[in-house]
Design a protein around this motif. Structure first.
Motif, PDB file in Angstrom:
ATOM      1  N   VAL A  40       0.865  -1.181   0.000  1.00  0.00           N
ATOM      2  CA  VAL A  40       0.000   0.000   0.000  1.00  0.00           C
ATOM      3  C   VAL A  40       0.901   1.231   0.000  1.00  0.00           C
ATOM      4  N   THR A  41       0.652   2.160  -0.905  1.00  0.00           N
ATOM      5  CA  THR A  41       1.587   3.264  -1.084  1.00  0.00           C
ATOM      6  C   THR A  41       0.876   4.570  -1.407  1.00  0.00           C
ATOM      7  N   TYR A  47       0.072   8.890   1.661  1.00  0.00           N
ATOM      8  CA  TYR A  47       0.933   7.876   2.273  1.00  0.00           C
ATOM      9  C   TYR A  47       0.447   7.548   3.687  1.00  0.00           C
ATOM     10  N   ALA A  50      -2.408   5.358   3.410  1.00  0.00           N
ATOM     11  CA  ALA A  50      -1.922   4.016   3.091  1.00  0.00           C
ATOM     12  C   ALA A  50      -1.484   3.280   4.348  1.00  0.00           C
ATOM     13  N   GLY A  51      -0.867   4.005   5.285  1.00  0.00           N
ATOM     14  CA  GLY A  51      -0.437   3.388   6.542  1.00  0.00           C
ATOM     15  C   GLY A  51      -1.607   2.887   7.373  1.00  0.00           C
ATOM     16  N   ALA A  54      -2.935  -0.311   5.474  1.00  0.00           N
ATOM     17  CA  ALA A  54      -2.043  -1.462   5.641  1.00  0.00           C
ATOM     18  C   ALA A  54      -2.142  -2.027   7.050  1.00  0.00           C
ATOM     19  N   ASN A  65       1.988  -4.290   3.765  1.00  0.00           N
ATOM     20  CA  ASN A  65       2.959  -3.350   4.287  1.00  0.00           C
ATOM     21  C   ASN A  65       2.891  -2.043   3.505  1.00  0.00           C
ATOM     22  N   THR A  66       3.402  -0.996   4.128  1.00  0.00           N
ATOM     23  CA  THR A  66       3.397   0.330   3.523  1.00  0.00           C
ATOM     24  C   THR A  66       4.767   0.628   2.927  1.00  0.00           C
ATOM     25  N   GLY A 203      -0.599   5.623  10.882  1.00  0.00           N
ATOM     26  CA  GLY A 203      -0.958   6.518   9.797  1.00  0.00           C
ATOM     27  C   GLY A 203      -1.702   7.749  10.294  1.00  0.00           C
TER      28      GLY A 203
END
Length: 219
Positions: A40-41, A47, A50-51, A54, A65-66, A203
């Protein structure tokens, strides 16, 4: 857009995003993203979203994972599928990452859907959070809502009722508004602020740091 106005319209925006994303997921091919390790990005606020996603995938038993999008711009073997968050869908690094890893199934999650990132991905979801402010508000929370609905589709529905989100958001905005004066006094003379979290909350902590830097202009 004014930051405060975009914050205030989030409950109504969530109702729209729930309908838009839910409609797309009913006919969405999830098979390429159901097994293996999910990367995940994104960049910036995306971002941090994404965290959160993930971390929740990990909590639900998935390998996820990120990665920072810039770290995916070189060939390698990061995982089995890529999920990319980008509100505008025009950030160079995520597009380059998908181009380099074109052999992997990829999903772009963006605001409008008709953007370069969505065209570079093998699949796309749009969440239609409307015009955003700087720093990001509806774009970030719209990304989270789309991510949460996607996770339920991938992992099976959790006990949470997503239709409650607009009401919860309204209650949070009302309650937090009453605390802002006191918090403003507490933080007025602070020179450094740390934001801490783990798993999905990492995140959230990252986005809080980003908001402090961009909105309050505190390094």
């Amino acid at each position: 857009m004014i930051y405060r106005s975009t914050i205030a319209r989030q409950p109504d925006q969530f109702r729209h995003t729930l309908e838009v994303v839910g409609s797309q997921l009913r006919d969405f091919d999830l098979v390429p993203f159901e097994k293996g390790t999910v990367v995940v990005t994104g960049i910036g606020a995306s971002y941090e979203a994404a965290g959160v996603v993930a971390g929740e995938l990990q909590r639900r038993g998935r390998r996820a994972n990120t990665w920072r999008a810039v770290d995916l711009m070189e060939p390698g073997d990061p995982g089995d599928a890529i999920i990319v968050f980008s509100v505008g869908g025009r950030s160079i690094e995520p597009i380059a990452a998908l181009t380099v890893h074109s052999r992997l199934p990829s999903l772009a999650i963006t605001n409008e859907g008709n953007d370069p990132l969505s065209r570079a991905a093998s699949a796309a979801l749009r969440f239609e959070s409307g015009p955003d402010s700087l720093p990001s508000s509806t774009g970030y929370t719209g990304s989270l809502l789309a991510g949460g609905l996607l996770i339920d589709a991938l992992c099976g529905e959790d006990s949470f009722n997503w239709n409650d989100i607009p009401l919860i958001a309204s209650e949070v905005l009302e309650a937090s508004a009453k605390k802002m004066a006191r918090i403003g006094e507490m933080f007025h003379d602070q020179r450094a602020i740390d934001c801490v979290g783990a798993i999905s909350a990492l995140g959230t902590a990252g986005e809080a740091c980003l908001l402090i830097r961009e909105a309050a202009r505190v390094p």
